[in-house]
Scaffold this active site. Structure first.
Site, PDB file in Angstrom:
ATOM      1  N   LYS A  29       3.961   4.723 -16.787  1.00 57.94           N
ATOM      2  CA  LYS A  29       2.659   5.549 -16.566  1.00 57.94           C
ATOM      3  C   LYS A  29       2.571   5.741 -18.460  1.00 57.94           C
ATOM      4  CE  LYS A  29       1.611   7.249 -12.534  1.00 57.94           C
ATOM      5  NZ  LYS A  29       3.063   7.378 -11.697  1.00 57.94           N
ATOM      6  N   HIS A  60      -1.737   8.385 -18.365  1.00 57.43           N
ATOM      7  CA  HIS A  60      -1.588   9.056 -17.697  1.00 57.43           C
ATOM      8  C   HIS A  60      -2.339  10.449 -17.558  1.00 57.43           C
ATOM      9  CE1 HIS A  60       1.894  10.987 -15.044  1.00 57.43           C
ATOM     10  NE2 HIS A  60       1.541  11.008 -14.492  1.00 57.43           N
ATOM     11  N   TYR A 111       8.406  12.248 -15.805  1.00 55.99           N
ATOM     12  CA  TYR A 111       9.128  12.025 -14.961  1.00 55.99           C
ATOM     13  C   TYR A 111      10.356  12.913 -14.954  1.00 55.99           C
ATOM     14  CZ  TYR A 111       5.337  10.721 -12.023  1.00 55.99           C
ATOM     15  OH  TYR A 111       3.343  11.144 -11.312  1.00 55.99           O
ATOM     16  N   ASP A 163       6.433   4.259  -7.993  1.00 52.31           N
ATOM     17  CA  ASP A 163       6.548   4.262  -9.100  1.00 52.31           C
ATOM     18  C   ASP A 163       6.638   5.830  -9.777  1.00 52.31           C
ATOM     19  OD1 ASP A 163       3.164   5.230  -9.747  1.00 52.31           O
ATOM     20  OD2 ASP A 163       3.642   7.331  -9.925  1.00 52.31           O
ATOM     21  N   ALA A 208       0.681  -0.864   0.118  1.00 54.71           N
ATOM     22  CA  ALA A 208       0.380  -0.080   0.522  1.00 54.71           C
ATOM     23  C   ALA A 208       0.406   1.161  -0.361  1.00 54.71           C
ATOM     24  CB  ALA A 208      -0.907  -0.189   1.559  1.00 54.71           C
TER      25      ALA A 208
END
Ligand code: A2P
Length: 315
Positions: free
Chosen positions: A77, A110, A48, A43, A14
């Protein structure tokens, strides 16, 4: 660590490490530190601009045998400039190549926004494609194909509202397994959470700490500060925890995943340790009252005169 379970038995830890805004020269170290601290969920995203350095870190980590590939959950993504059907697999392969991986655990569209191929960051209306020109289902069908080919284990979306999820669900028999959206006490999105639960779509919350390290061009004037919120600070003090830990644990209490970003050794560790915090029912009901539908990431950067992205979140 609490996990989110998928229908094939896979489990997503999580708390994951967010890497948006993690600078080159820092992000690789952050990934090393996170994995040493016990993170098993990282992630990432092509846009990015740091997947190459993250890939080098993964390669070193696997070589040293610190963890095995199958012990990590790695998400990436698809950027908005690769929504056309012929562009999806090459973009995915680029991320796999940069991250030095054979497969991703999760691949997300995304944004429900399409740019013309080759446009990294649009300057004018000319740089966009409308959703009519590249319907989401065209992009989605290739993600389904990528899953069949074993390039990704799970597929999903990011920044999708209930109407956009409904639209996609109505057009495919391969529903998205994840919607990654902005979530925190000022933007609790209970309707979206309930819709996702009812449709067996997991959720991941981004910007859980308010993303204070965004560029000033992405900030509104007088933004509220989650980390300085009085109630969050009171609850933190009571539990001898930090405000960030209260904000992170809140997600776990709602059954979503959360991806706080840090490149700081102490804060990387502290954020993972949020899992040990016990928030009471009273804490949670007080936090519920903080909801004010405030978005730090308001999507306005996609609005140019005449394009169709005015109300991207449909709210
Ligand atoms: P840093 O990377 O120096 O730790 P978000 O996850 O919402 O995008 O927020 C990221 C911002 O929050 C970064 O500026 C990050 O700084 C900071 N941050 C991360 N963890 C903590 C923490 N435990 N306490 C305070 N600030 C934090």
């Amino acid at each position: 660590m609490q996990t989110l379970k998928f229908s094939n038995g896979d489990e997503l830890p999580a708390i994951g490490l967010g890497t948006w805004k993690s600078e080159k020269g820092e992000v690789g170290k952050a990934v090393h530190l996170a994995i040493e601290a016990g993170y098993r969920h990282i992630d990432c995203a092509a846009t990015y601009g740091n997947e190459t350095e993250i890939g080098e870190a993964f390669s070193e980590i696997f070589k040293k045998g610190e963890v095995k590939r199958e012990e990590l959950w790695i998400t990436s993504k698809l950027w908005n400039n690769a929504h056309k059907k012929e562009d999806v697999i090459p973009a995915l392969e680029q991320s796999l190549n940069d991250l030095q991986l054979d497969y991703l655990d999760l691949y997300l569209i995304h944004w429900p926004v399409a740019f013309k191929p080759g446009v990294a960051s649009p300057k004018s209306d000319e740089d966009y494609l409308s959703m009519e020109e590249v319907p989401i289902i065209e992009t989605w069908n290739i993600l389904v194909e990528a899953k069949k080919r074993g390039l990704v284990k799970h597929i999903g979306v990011s920044n999708f509202s209930i109407p956009k999820l409904k639209d996609l669900l109505g057009k495919t028999n391969q529903p998205p397994e994840m919607d990654q959206v902005e979530l925190h006490p000022y933007l609790q999105q209970d309707d979206l959470l309930n819709f996702c639960k009812a449709n067996k779509i997991h959720m991941t919350g981004y910007s859980p700490l308010g993303s204070g390290d965004r560029s000033s061009s992405m900030k509104a004037e007088n933004e509220p500060s989650l980390l300085e919120d009085e109630l969050i600070n009171q609850i933190a003090k009571k539990h001898d925890a930090s405000p960030a830990q209260v904000l992170i644990k809140w997600h776990l209490s709602r059954g979503t995943a959360v991806i706080p970003k840090s490149t700081n050794p102490k804060r990387i560790k502290q954020n993972l340790e949020s899992a040990n915090l016990d928030l009471t029912e009273e804490d949670l009901s007080k936090i519920a009252e903080l909801d004010r539908h405030f978005r730090y990431i308001n999507g306005k950067f996609f609005v140019t005169e005449g394009n169709s992205y005015e109300n991207i979140f449909d709210d």
